[in-house]
Design an enzyme around this catalytic site. Structure first.
Site, PDB file in Angstrom:
ATOM      1  N   ARG A   1     -62.737  44.815  31.773  1.00 57.07           N
ATOM      2  CA  ARG A   1     -62.738  45.906  30.788  1.00 57.07           C
ATOM      3  C   ARG A   1     -62.146  45.351  29.499  1.00 57.07           C
ATOM      4  O   ARG A   1     -61.027  44.849  29.497  1.00 57.07           O
ATOM      5  CB  ARG A   1     -61.895  47.073  31.297  1.00 57.07           C
ATOM      6  CG  ARG A   1     -61.685  48.218  30.292  1.00 57.07           C
ATOM      7  CD  ARG A   1     -62.975  48.987  30.098  1.00 57.07           C
ATOM      8  NE  ARG A   1     -62.766  50.298  29.516  1.00 57.07           N
ATOM      9  CZ  ARG A   1     -62.584  50.547  28.216  1.00 57.07           C
ATOM     10  NH1 ARG A   1     -62.543  49.542  27.359  1.00 57.07           N
ATOM     11  NH2 ARG A   1     -62.442  51.778  27.784  1.00 57.07           N
TER      12      ARG A   1
ATOM     13  N   GLU B   1     -70.935  55.658  25.472  1.00 60.62           N
ATOM     14  CA  GLU B   1     -71.630  55.626  26.754  1.00 60.62           C
ATOM     15  C   GLU B   1     -73.135  55.483  26.513  1.00 60.62           C
ATOM     16  O   GLU B   1     -73.639  55.770  25.424  1.00 60.62           O
ATOM     17  CB  GLU B   1     -71.347  56.910  27.537  1.00 60.62           C
ATOM     18  CG  GLU B   1     -69.887  57.094  27.915  1.00 60.62           C
ATOM     19  CD  GLU B   1     -69.407  56.066  28.926  1.00 60.62           C
ATOM     20  OE1 GLU B   1     -70.231  55.632  29.765  1.00 60.62           O
ATOM     21  OE2 GLU B   1     -68.227  55.697  28.880  1.00 60.62           O
TER      22      GLU B   1
ATOM     23  N   ARG C   1     -60.573  47.148  37.510  1.00 61.55           N
ATOM     24  CA  ARG C   1     -61.087  46.158  36.563  1.00 61.55           C
ATOM     25  C   ARG C   1     -59.930  45.439  35.876  1.00 61.55           C
ATOM     26  O   ARG C   1     -58.888  46.044  35.607  1.00 61.55           O
ATOM     27  CB  ARG C   1     -61.960  46.835  35.501  1.00 61.55           C
ATOM     28  CG  ARG C   1     -63.175  47.539  36.055  1.00 61.55           C
ATOM     29  CD  ARG C   1     -63.922  48.301  34.969  1.00 61.55           C
ATOM     30  NE  ARG C   1     -63.098  49.356  34.384  1.00 61.55           N
ATOM     31  CZ  ARG C   1     -63.528  50.209  33.456  1.00 61.55           C
ATOM     32  NH1 ARG C   1     -64.769  50.117  33.002  1.00 61.55           N
ATOM     33  NH2 ARG C   1     -62.717  51.138  32.983  1.00 61.55           N
TER      34      ARG C   1
END
Length: 233
Positions: A117, A125, A159
């Protein structure tokens, strides 16, 4: 096995070359990863999946014994042309968080999977305006390249949160300057990120060309709420 690791590492270094720019990580960085070339399909707007050669000094002595055994058995199965067995063994390797990839000279290498990330930014998005453009930009930057990742920690989804460098270019800087990500100020208050986002907004580039851009974190919250209401109705 150690000699094999060293040989594999030499092969991959010969293939990818030495990074053109040496980037020294800040003190708060916990560790650094150097990846094998990144697959375009592994890229999201502000995240990506990468693989690190298991022959790397940080990885070499942490490979689980059952993965090492599966790699050896898979090699034997392929030599004897028992491809169903080789496929099943590779699936076991993948389930353990590793994968066999092609290195230099078309030689298989064992690589460990990491989900990354990008620290300090939040890209639109996919279903948001400029979501597609953000993904395409990050893909263009990292596709087929070897990355340096400075890892600061881990998020709630498992992540690794880090700074991503590609041939000396700072991925977060590029995304912010092109207006393809928001500065995630709640989690990263570095002044340079603030400045890059501020300049992009003032210039009206990327998502800032919109009259009313929506923060990705608010968009996710609203869509999650709408999905829950839909289920209740």
């Amino acid at each position: 096995m150690q000699a094999l690791h060293q040989h594999q590492k030499a092969d991959i270094e010969h293939q990818i070359g030495i990074p053109a720019v040496v980037v020294f990580p800040p003190e708060e960085v916990k560790f650094k990863l150097q990846t094998v070339p990144v697959d375009a399909k592994a890229v999201d707007g502000d995240g990506l999946t990468v693989y690190v050669d298991a022959a790397d000094h940080r990885e070499a002595f942490s490979v689980p014994s059952h993965v090492v055994e599966a790699v050896l058995e898979r090699s034997k199965a392929r030599t004897s042309k028992d491809y169903p067995k080789a496929y099943a063994l590779h699936k076991n390797i993948i389930d353990a968080g590793y994968r066999m990839l092609k290195g230099s000279n078309n030689v298989d290498i064992l690589a460990r999977k990491y989900r990354i990330r990008l620290r300090g930014i939040d890209a639109p998005e996919n279903r948001q305006p400029f979501g597609k453009e953000a993904k395409e930009e990050l893909t263009h930057l990292v596709q087929g390249k070897c990355l340096i990742v400075h890892v600061y920690g881990e998020d709630q989804y498992g992540r690794l949160v880090g700074d991503v460098y590609c041939n000396g270019k700072f991925a977060q800087e590029i995304m912010l300057k092109k207006g393809l990500a928001w500065h995630y100020a709640a989690y990263d208050k570095r002044p340079e990120l603030i400045e890059w986002a501020k300049k992009a907004r003032a210039a009206g580039v990327g998502l800032w060309a919109s009259s009313d851009p929506k923060e990705p974190w608010e968009w996710r919250k609203n869509n999650s709420r709408n999905r829950k209401l839909g289920k209740l109705n």
